[in-house]
Design a protein around this motif. Structure first.
Motif, PDB file in Angstrom:
ATOM      1  N   ARG A   6      12.665  49.057  69.068  1.00 40.28           N
ATOM      2  CA  ARG A   6      11.490  49.222  69.917  1.00 40.28           C
ATOM      3  C   ARG A   6      11.977  49.855  71.216  1.00 40.28           C
ATOM      4  N   ASP A  11       4.334  50.991  74.722  1.00 40.67           N
ATOM      5  CA  ASP A  11       3.584  50.437  73.606  1.00 40.67           C
ATOM      6  C   ASP A  11       2.903  51.597  72.896  1.00 40.67           C
ATOM      7  N   ASP A  51      14.652  41.603  70.163  1.00 41.99           N
ATOM      8  CA  ASP A  51      13.208  41.624  70.350  1.00 41.99           C
ATOM      9  C   ASP A  51      12.659  40.254  69.973  1.00 41.99           C
ATOM     10  N   ARG A  56      14.488  43.370  64.737  1.00 40.74           N
ATOM     11  CA  ARG A  56      14.267  44.547  65.577  1.00 40.74           C
ATOM     12  C   ARG A  56      14.945  44.312  66.916  1.00 40.74           C
ATOM     13  N   VAL A  58      15.307  45.874  71.125  1.00 41.69           N
ATOM     14  CA  VAL A  58      14.693  46.659  72.197  1.00 41.69           C
ATOM     15  C   VAL A  58      15.812  47.422  72.874  1.00 41.69           C
TER      16      VAL A  58
END
Length: 95
Positions: A6, A11, A51, A56, A58
């Motif tokens: 991410r 977003d 995350d 996942r 970040v």
């Protein structure tokens, strides 16, 4: 190893949204990211952390020319700023 990343601070519209406008905006955002990264040389991830969702991470992303794809996508209007809070659940063409 393969891992989902991410991009910190943004977003993107959800590709699996119930809202067709959101799905369309998600495809546009995905395609914009691909055009920024595919065939452009090495990509560097920095400030990597876990995350809140399993599997996942970040991270900040930087292209070989120094550009930050998250900032490029924000400037182009494909994504919105994100600080980790709750996201609104609306269906609109505002992306």
């Amino acid at each position: 190893m393969e891992v989902y990343v991410r991009l910190r601070g943004i977003d993107a519209p959800e590709l699996k949204s119930a809202c067709s406008a959101t799905r369309d905006a998600g495809r546009q955002a995905r395609d914009a990211l691909a055009s920024l990264t595919v065939g452009r040389g090495p990509i560097q991830l920095t400030h990597i952390s876990g995350d809140k969702y399993f599997g996942r991470v970040v991270a900040d992303m930087h292209l070989s020319d120094g550009r930050n794809p998250a900032q490029e996508m924000l400037s182009a209007g494909y994504v919105t700023p994100y600080d980790g809070g709750r996201k609104p659940k609306t269906c609109s063409n505002s992306w």
